[in-house]
Motif scaffolding. Sequence first.
Motif, short mmCIF file in Angstrom:
data_model
loop_
_atom_site.label_atom_id
_atom_site.label_comp_id
_atom_site.label_asym_id
_atom_site.label_seq_id
_atom_site.Cartn_x
_atom_site.Cartn_y
_atom_site.Cartn_z
N TYR A 29 0.83 -1.22 0.00
CA TYR A 29 0.00 0.00 0.00
C TYR A 29 0.86 1.26 0.00
O TYR A 29 0.48 2.27 -0.60
N SER A 30 2.03 1.18 0.64
CA SER A 30 2.89 2.37 0.69
C SER A 30 3.34 2.77 -0.72
O SER A 30 3.58 3.95 -0.98
N ARG A 31 3.46 1.81 -1.61
CA ARG A 31 3.85 2.12 -2.99
C ARG A 31 2.63 2.46 -3.86
O ARG A 31 2.63 3.45 -4.59
N ILE A 32 1.59 1.65 -3.76
CA ILE A 32 0.42 1.89 -4.62
C ILE A 32 -0.25 3.21 -4.25
O ILE A 32 -0.62 4.00 -5.12
N ASN A 33 -0.40 3.46 -2.97
CA ASN A 33 -1.01 4.71 -2.54
C ASN A 33 -0.15 5.90 -2.98
O ASN A 33 -0.68 6.93 -3.42
#
Length: 238
Positions: A29-33
């Motif tokens: 999520y830290s990358r996709i977000n």
Amino acid sequence: MAASVLDSCVDGIPEGLPDFTTDAYRSAYSRINAIVIEGEQEAHDNYMAIGTLLPDEAEPLAQLARMELRHMKGFQSCARNLSVEPDMPFAQTFFAPLHANFQAALADNRVATCLVIQALMIEAFAIAAYHIYIPVADPFARRITEAVVKDEYTHLNYGQAWLKAHFEECRDEIEVANKVNLPIIRSMLEQVADDAAVLHMGKEDLIEDFLIAYQEALADVGFTTRDLARLGAAALAG
Ligand code: PL3
Ligand code: FE2
Ligand code: FE2
């Protein structure tokens, strides 16, 4: 934990909601977000930049740009809600090739190319991503994403309407922009696939939804079915 019917897999993507609290989820999520936050920020900047090339359209474009900043803030709150720190340097690298092509087009007044990159490709990518994300999002992010995806159609339609109205003079430029930038979109989809899978989002579904939105837009702009086959968008699925 006992496996439930909801844990069954289709194309390697588990059905049902992921566990939003695991390290694996929070890392993906830290990358996709961050990609989404960066995408919304760049969309804001791109609409403002297109407004400098089309002064008569500056006001509607500024309005689209304002929507993008609201989207960005919404997705920042999704990360805060999960106590995730978005990996912004990763996201800037992710967008760099498309960003460079947009900047080059802007510097030479190639409005049609700017609109293909931002309003058709990036918006179709966003529409696909948000659609696929909504059913597997945490409840907080789901509400935010549902509101955002409606706006993204407005943005796609804006670019579509402008390109349609200028089709005869822009058609060659649109074809070149498609040829140069579609491989970049393909590689962005590849790069996001593993993290998307952790969020229970399937790569094939992302590609299919992207193609539906993008090809429908090109068809409305004025390309025939035969043109679309030649433009090779379908090759994205192959
Ligand atoms: C312009 O309005 C938006 C630009 C955003 C680009 C979206 C990139 C898609 C990344 C794939 C995963 C999306 C999941 C959503 C998670 C918050
Ligand atoms: Fe947006
Ligand atoms: Fe948008």
